[in-house]
Design a protein around this motif. Structure first.
Motif: not given
Length: 508
Positions: A156-170, A465-477
């Motif tokens: 939601h644009y009105e609720h705040g800045y998109y810093t989480a998108y920036r951190r995700l990109a990094e 606020r935030g997001y999920i960052m995941a790494r998937l391999t044959r053995d685990d997530l």
């Protein structure tokens, strides 16, 4: 410049690429006085030999009744794909028209590339050059290449800045899975009770095609969002706010007249502003349930939990004592999508099967103490079909459900019978909190503890606020739930507030 610095600068439109070579000049000798690439660039729906490239020409994003300040003529757009970020190894190029009737959006379906590698892309039109983007193809069908992917939703644009998108990109993911509420249809201050208003929507509630085009342009103008699109290919699906809060199939939640026309306008604007293939268009609807494989390691099954559902039971909302939600005749996915999903799960040879969908699948009792209250817009409002789906997942190799909508991180065990403590866990659900919706968020530890006690199959909740960052391999997530302490001001860091590793089932 290292890759992270390059991507950050490219996403913000700060790099001036070298002149395009190997393509003909744009056909028009007229040039625009302003940059037409104010909405950035994006890529999506990767395959083993290509992907979709997107941009939309809009020298004045909020001007011209949703047409972005473009003249009422088509414009040629040159595109390039390079094997290196300096664009010294051009591997594909061409020219496509940006049609005025499509709000000058461009969808290039690139093919003929090598599997499992990074590529870089850019556009030129009207004498101007676009920022760069990074994308990639998926590995070959028998290859088990590890995958780093992000999960995000609700911005939601009105609720705040998109810093989480920036951190995700990094964090430079290989793939971004976005699970709905990319934009919100409300007029200014239409939904600010929980968060206040940090920024202001374009005037009016979105109803017409021009309204939706303007709102998408406002969101796409944000440089943090542009950075996230420029960093990786996206898999996108809508939820409700891309059209109207809590809409269900042909039914408007507000009872507004001419909803079919409004929905068609919203769908068209959504396609125009997303990196989607032409096959997504289906008359007045959109074909968003689709599969994307990451070699033999993973198969993503993206669901559409809005377009084919029955209307919510018992007047919607959070309710207790709603027997209609238990009717076996009610559907969330619709018969056609159900058959498509069953066939895809049954025929999947992938090591992991990831369901990308929009609404909370786990049972969630919102009443603390005796009695029960559930969200009828979620899978709790369609409980028998959820049981059927979970029974199917119990026969599927390493299923994981990826979810948005809730505006809170959740980690949950999915069972066919949530009332039976001994019912086996058939899958795990990873729910991404919002990018911006509901503002800064909070950490009410008492409320969290009481909610977890009421729902013992849920082991983690976080309202920030935030997001999920995941790494998937044959053995685990391996899963990092990333959170920010604030979005009402720019610049907050992202931290891992919870981490979990999900092992693959032996023998699968």
């Amino acid at each position: 410049m290292d890759r992270r610095s390059f991507l950050a600068a490219a996403g913000a439109g700060l790099l001036l690429p070298a002149p395009l070579t190997g393509t003909r000049p744009a056909s028009s000798s007229r040039t625009l006085r302003a940059d037409p690439f104010t909405l950035g660039v994006a890529s999506g729906d990767p395959g083993t030999d290509g992907f979709v490239l997107w941009t939309r020409l809009a020298p004045d994003p909020l001007g011209g009744a949703g047409l972005g300040g473009m003249p009422s003529r088509d414009a040629d757009v040159d595109w390039q794909v390079s094997a290196d970020e300096r664009f010294s190894k051009i591997v594909k190029s061409g020219t496509v028209p940006a049609r005025a009737r499509g709000a000058h959006s461009v969808h290039v379906e690139v093919s003929g590339l090598e599997p499992g590698r990074d590529y870089f892309y850019r556009f030129r039109s009207e004498g101007r050059l676009s920022p760069h983007g990074r994308t990639r193809t998926t590995p070959g069908e028998r290859v088990e290449t590890p995958l780093a992917f992000a999960v995000a939703a609700c911005a939601h644009y009105e609720h705040g800045y998109y810093t989480a998108y920036r951190r995700l990109a990094e964090q430079e993911p290989d793939l971004v899975v976005f699970l709905g509420d990319y934009m919100y249809e409300y007029g200014p201050s239409g939904y600010t009770a929980l968060a206040g208003r940090v920024r202001t929507h374009t005037p009016g509630t979105c109803v017409t095609l021009a309204d939706y085009r303007l709102r998408h342009a406002q969101y796409k103008s944000d440089h943090d969002l542009q950075a996230a699109h420029a960093a990786a290919p996206w898999l996108v699906a809508f939820d409700d706010h891309e059209v109207e809060n809590n809409w269900a199939g042909p039914v408007s939640s507000s009872g507004a007249p001419s909803f079919a026309r409004r929905r068609a306008a919203a769908f068209r604007a959504y396609y125009e502003n997303m990196p989607l293939r032409r096959a997504t268009l289906r008359g007045a609807g959109l074909n968003l349930n689709r599969r994307v494989s990451w070699g033999s390691l993973a198969r993503f099954h993206l669901l559409d939990t809005r377009q084919f559902r029955d209307d919510q039971a018992c007047d919607d909302g959070v309710r207790g004592g709603c027997d209609d939600r238990l009717s076996t005749d009610r559907t969330l996915l619709g018969a056609g999508q159900w058959r498509w999903l069953e066939d895809g799960l049954r025929g999947s040879g992938a090591r992991w099967n990831l369901l990308g969908q929009q609404i909370l699948m786990t049972h969630r009792d919102f009443r603390r103490g005796p009695g029960r209250e559930v969200n009828l817009d979620s899978w709790d409002g369609y409980a028998p079909e959820r049981t059927r789906l979970l029974e199917s997942l119990s026969r599927t190799a390493n299923p994981v459900v990826l979810t948005g909508d809730a505006h809170m991180h959740h980690l949950a065990d999915l069972k066919t019978d949530f009332d039976d403590p001994d019912s086996p866990v058939v899958a795990r659900e990873l729910v991404a909190t919002s990018i911006a919706s509901d503002g800064d968020g909070y950490r009410d530890r008492t409320w969290i503890a009481e909610s977890l006690a009421e729902n013992p199959h849920i082991s983690y909740i976080d309202q920030r606020r935030g997001y999920i960052m995941a790494r998937l391999t044959r053995d685990d997530l391996s899963v990092d739930f990333r959170t920010l302490d604030r979005i009402s001001r720019r610049g907050a860091p992202a931290r891992t507030s919870h981490r979990v590793t999900i092992p693959a089932t032996p023998g699968t």
